[in-house]
Write an enzyme that holds these catalytic residues in place. Sequence first.
Site, short mmCIF file in Angstrom:
data_model
loop_
_atom_site.label_atom_id
_atom_site.label_comp_id
_atom_site.label_asym_id
_atom_site.label_seq_id
_atom_site.Cartn_x
_atom_site.Cartn_y
_atom_site.Cartn_z
N ALA A 39 0.46 4.20 1.13
CA ALA A 39 0.60 4.93 2.42
C ALA A 39 1.41 4.13 3.48
O ALA A 39 1.94 4.80 4.51
CB ALA A 39 -0.91 5.01 3.01
N SER A 40 1.97 2.92 3.34
CA SER A 40 2.60 2.03 4.18
C SER A 40 4.02 2.44 4.43
O SER A 40 4.74 2.25 3.24
CB SER A 40 2.25 0.66 4.01
N THR A 41 4.58 2.90 5.47
CA THR A 41 5.90 3.26 5.68
C THR A 41 6.80 1.75 5.38
O THR A 41 7.94 2.12 4.89
CB THR A 41 6.20 3.69 6.92
N GLU A 61 0.83 -1.34 -0.01
CA GLU A 61 -0.10 0.02 -0.16
C GLU A 61 0.95 1.20 0.10
O GLU A 61 1.79 1.30 0.68
CB GLU A 61 -0.97 0.08 1.14
N SER A 91 6.18 -0.69 3.85
CA SER A 91 5.97 -1.12 2.41
C SER A 91 6.88 -0.38 1.60
O SER A 91 7.70 -1.02 0.73
CB SER A 91 4.52 -1.03 1.71
#
Length: 209
Positions: free
Chosen positions: A11-13, A9, A15
Amino acid sequence: MKALDFWFEFASTYSYLTAMRIEAAARRAGVEVRWKPFLLGPVFAGQGLSTSPFNIYPLKGGNMLRDVERIAAAMGLGFRTPDPFPQNGLTAARIALIGCDEDWGADFTRAVYLAEFDQGRQISDKAVLSDILHSLGQDPEAVLQRSESPENKARLKAQTETAMQLNMFGAPTFMTEDGELFWGNDRLEQALYWARHHTLEGFFEQDAG
């Protein structure tokens, strides 16, 4: 070749950290990576959450940001907290879905993460995404038009629904061909090992060696 699905995703740090290292790690492990963009918003909503758990629990969120900052520095990457957090990655995910069907999805994904977490740009801004597409030799207007087609929107919705059906609750998530789920950047190596061997037996001995 064995394969591993990498669900991410924008928005995922964590990731972000995974996207910047997964291909090198997969090459060492002899595993193919299949990139799978999805949306965490519906996943969180299904858990009764209206935003990221890192926003709901400030102590956890603060520790996460420092943790990502430490890891990014060790990897030679920059990191800055997006404002707002989490950012809206809907359009980026729709574009990534197209790119992952072709040969530029991984490069696009890494570029979006760098724009967001290293350069502090707004990835919901189509001008930012157009700059990235142009840098990859793509026609920004054509790709954006394709990304907004009803068919592509439906595909991303279906992919997110698949993630939920597979019991995913966060990102990054790794899914092996035999259905094992691993969650988190720190589980990447275990996921790759399982993808090859269908067990973790021997993994820690290898790591200690």
